[in-house]
Design a protein around this motif. Structure first.
Motif, PDB file in Angstrom:
ATOM      1  N   CYS A 162       4.642   0.716   0.928  1.00 28.29           N
ATOM      2  CA  CYS A 162       4.932  -0.107   2.107  1.00 28.29           C
ATOM      3  C   CYS A 162       4.452  -1.525   1.861  1.00 28.29           C
ATOM      4  O   CYS A 162       3.466  -1.740   1.153  1.00 28.29           O
ATOM      5  CB  CYS A 162       4.212   0.447   3.334  1.00 28.29           C
ATOM      6  SG  CYS A 162       4.621   2.156   3.717  1.00 28.29           S
ATOM      7  N   ILE A 203      -3.148  -0.986  11.745  1.00 32.10           N
ATOM      8  CA  ILE A 203      -3.049  -0.053  10.622  1.00 32.10           C
ATOM      9  C   ILE A 203      -4.395  -0.013   9.900  1.00 32.10           C
ATOM     10  O   ILE A 203      -4.921  -1.046   9.504  1.00 32.10           O
ATOM     11  CB  ILE A 203      -1.940  -0.485   9.639  1.00 32.10           C
ATOM     12  CG1 ILE A 203      -0.576  -0.488  10.323  1.00 32.10           C
ATOM     13  CG2 ILE A 203      -1.922   0.427   8.414  1.00 32.10           C
ATOM     14  CD1 ILE A 203       0.534  -1.098   9.471  1.00 32.10           C
ATOM     15  N   HIS A 211      -5.653   3.289  -1.118  1.00 27.92           N
ATOM     16  CA  HIS A 211      -4.210   3.274  -0.870  1.00 27.92           C
ATOM     17  C   HIS A 211      -3.623   1.877  -1.051  1.00 27.92           C
ATOM     18  O   HIS A 211      -2.408   1.732  -1.124  1.00 27.92           O
ATOM     19  CB  HIS A 211      -3.896   3.769   0.539  1.00 27.92           C
ATOM     20  CG  HIS A 211      -4.105   5.240   0.699  1.00 27.92           C
ATOM     21  ND1 HIS A 211      -3.455   5.962   1.662  1.00 27.92           N
ATOM     22  CD2 HIS A 211      -4.884   6.135   0.028  1.00 27.92           C
ATOM     23  CE1 HIS A 211      -3.825   7.235   1.583  1.00 27.92           C
ATOM     24  NE2 HIS A 211      -4.705   7.348   0.588  1.00 27.92           N
ATOM     25  N   VAL A 212      -4.478   0.860  -1.087  1.00 26.86           N
ATOM     26  CA  VAL A 212      -4.011  -0.519  -1.233  1.00 26.86           C
ATOM     27  C   VAL A 212      -3.668  -0.773  -2.697  1.00 26.86           C
ATOM     28  O   VAL A 212      -4.472  -0.506  -3.589  1.00 26.86           O
ATOM     29  CB  VAL A 212      -5.079  -1.526  -0.749  1.00 26.86           C
ATOM     30  CG1 VAL A 212      -4.599  -2.957  -0.960  1.00 26.86           C
ATOM     31  CG2 VAL A 212      -5.408  -1.286   0.721  1.00 26.86           C
ATOM     32  N   PHE A 232     -12.412   0.749   3.939  1.00 31.42           N
ATOM     33  CA  PHE A 232     -11.169   0.689   4.689  1.00 31.42           C
ATOM     34  C   PHE A 232     -10.856  -0.758   5.053  1.00 31.42           C
ATOM     35  O   PHE A 232     -11.766  -1.559   5.254  1.00 31.42           O
ATOM     36  CB  PHE A 232     -11.282   1.477   6.005  1.00 31.42           C
ATOM     37  CG  PHE A 232     -11.432   2.948   5.821  1.00 31.42           C
ATOM     38  CD1 PHE A 232     -10.318   3.778   5.825  1.00 31.42           C
ATOM     39  CD2 PHE A 232     -12.682   3.517   5.651  1.00 31.42           C
ATOM     40  CE1 PHE A 232     -10.457   5.146   5.657  1.00 31.42           C
ATOM     41  CE2 PHE A 232     -12.833   4.887   5.484  1.00 31.42           C
ATOM     42  CZ  PHE A 232     -11.719   5.700   5.484  1.00 31.42           C
ATOM     43  N   TYR A 243       0.831  -1.200   0.000  1.00 30.56           N
ATOM     44  CA  TYR A 243       0.000   0.000   0.000  1.00 30.56           C
ATOM     45  C   TYR A 243       0.866   1.250   0.000  1.00 30.56           C
ATOM     46  O   TYR A 243       2.073   1.175   0.215  1.00 30.56           O
ATOM     47  CB  TYR A 243      -0.937   0.003   1.210  1.00 30.56           C
ATOM     48  CG  TYR A 243      -0.225   0.120   2.532  1.00 30.56           C
ATOM     49  CD1 TYR A 243      -0.050   1.364   3.151  1.00 30.56           C
ATOM     50  CD2 TYR A 243       0.290  -0.999   3.178  1.00 30.56           C
ATOM     51  CE1 TYR A 243       0.607   1.471   4.363  1.00 30.56           C
ATOM     52  CE2 TYR A 243       0.946  -0.900   4.385  1.00 30.56           C
ATOM     53  CZ  TYR A 243       1.106   0.341   4.978  1.00 30.56           C
ATOM     54  OH  TYR A 243       1.766   0.451   6.179  1.00 30.56           O
ATOM     55  N   ARG A 244       0.229   2.386  -0.262  1.00 32.71           N
ATOM     56  CA  ARG A 244       0.902   3.681  -0.153  1.00 32.71           C
ATOM     57  C   ARG A 244       0.473   4.314   1.165  1.00 32.71           C
ATOM     58  O   ARG A 244      -0.718   4.404   1.463  1.00 32.71           O
ATOM     59  CB  ARG A 244       0.522   4.601  -1.305  1.00 32.71           C
ATOM     60  CG  ARG A 244       1.132   4.169  -2.610  1.00 32.71           C
ATOM     61  CD  ARG A 244       1.113   5.304  -3.619  1.00 32.71           C
ATOM     62  NE  ARG A 244       1.623   4.850  -4.891  1.00 32.71           N
ATOM     63  CZ  ARG A 244       2.915   4.859  -5.226  1.00 32.71           C
ATOM     64  NH1 ARG A 244       3.808   5.304  -4.376  1.00 32.71           N
ATOM     65  NH2 ARG A 244       3.297   4.418  -6.396  1.00 32.71           N
ATOM     66  N   ASP A 245       1.488   4.771   1.940  1.00 32.22           N
ATOM     67  CA  ASP A 245       1.160   5.443   3.193  1.00 32.22           C
ATOM     68  C   ASP A 245       0.762   6.896   2.916  1.00 32.22           C
ATOM     69  O   ASP A 245       0.709   7.329   1.767  1.00 32.22           O
ATOM     70  CB  ASP A 245       2.311   5.328   4.196  1.00 32.22           C
ATOM     71  CG  ASP A 245       3.573   6.079   3.786  1.00 32.22           C
ATOM     72  OD1 ASP A 245       3.541   6.872   2.815  1.00 32.22           O
ATOM     73  OD2 ASP A 245       4.605   5.859   4.442  1.00 32.22           O
ATOM     74  N   SER A 246       0.484   7.649   3.962  1.00 36.85           N
ATOM     75  CA  SER A 246       0.006   9.026   3.792  1.00 36.85           C
ATOM     76  C   SER A 246       1.040   9.931   3.131  1.00 36.85           C
ATOM     77  O   SER A 246       0.688  10.963   2.555  1.00 36.85           O
ATOM     78  CB  SER A 246      -0.425   9.611   5.141  1.00 36.85           C
ATOM     79  OG  SER A 246       0.672   9.593   6.043  1.00 36.85           O
ATOM     80  N   LEU A 270      -6.227   1.237   6.598  1.00 35.32           N
ATOM     81  CA  LEU A 270      -5.882   1.647   5.243  1.00 35.32           C
ATOM     82  C   LEU A 270      -7.121   2.008   4.442  1.00 35.32           C
ATOM     83  O   LEU A 270      -8.015   1.175   4.291  1.00 35.32           O
ATOM     84  CB  LEU A 270      -5.181   0.503   4.505  1.00 35.32           C
ATOM     85  CG  LEU A 270      -3.879  -0.001   5.075  1.00 35.32           C
ATOM     86  CD1 LEU A 270      -3.426  -1.244   4.317  1.00 35.32           C
ATOM     87  CD2 LEU A 270      -2.834   1.084   4.984  1.00 35.32           C
TER      88      LEU A 270
END
Length: 83
Positions: free
Chosen positions: A39, A63, A69-70, A56, A31-34, A65
């Motif tokens: 990651c 965590i 973002h996934v 979500f 996934y992409r973090d903020s 998500l």
């Protein structure tokens, strides 16, 4: 009316995620973090839920998500966020 937003999971993806949720199997999540960094974690999916029109995932380590973002779950591409 179908929702074309990547913020929500399709029915087939939701089914796959619910299977991981019910079995408690260790899952690879990319996934992409903020901050936009990619990651990779190996964890269980603890919950799948929707709030304010967005889906979500909650991982075992706490965590949360946003679905958009996934990038992949166990190698399966789920969204366009990999670009």
């Amino acid at each position: 009316m179908p929702n074309s937003s990547s913020a929500t999971a399709s029915y087939s993806v939701q089914g796959m995620l619910r299977e991981y949720l019910s079995t408690g199997r260790l899952t690879e999540v990319v996934y992409r973090d903020s901050a936009g960094q990619v990651c990779l974690v190996h964890d269980v999916i603890r919950d799948l839920f929707s709030r304010a029109g967005q889906d979500f995932l909650l991982l075992g380590r706490g965590i949360m998500l946003p679905f958009d973002h996934v990038i992949t779950i166990n190698g399966q591409v789920l969204s366009d966020s990999a670009d």
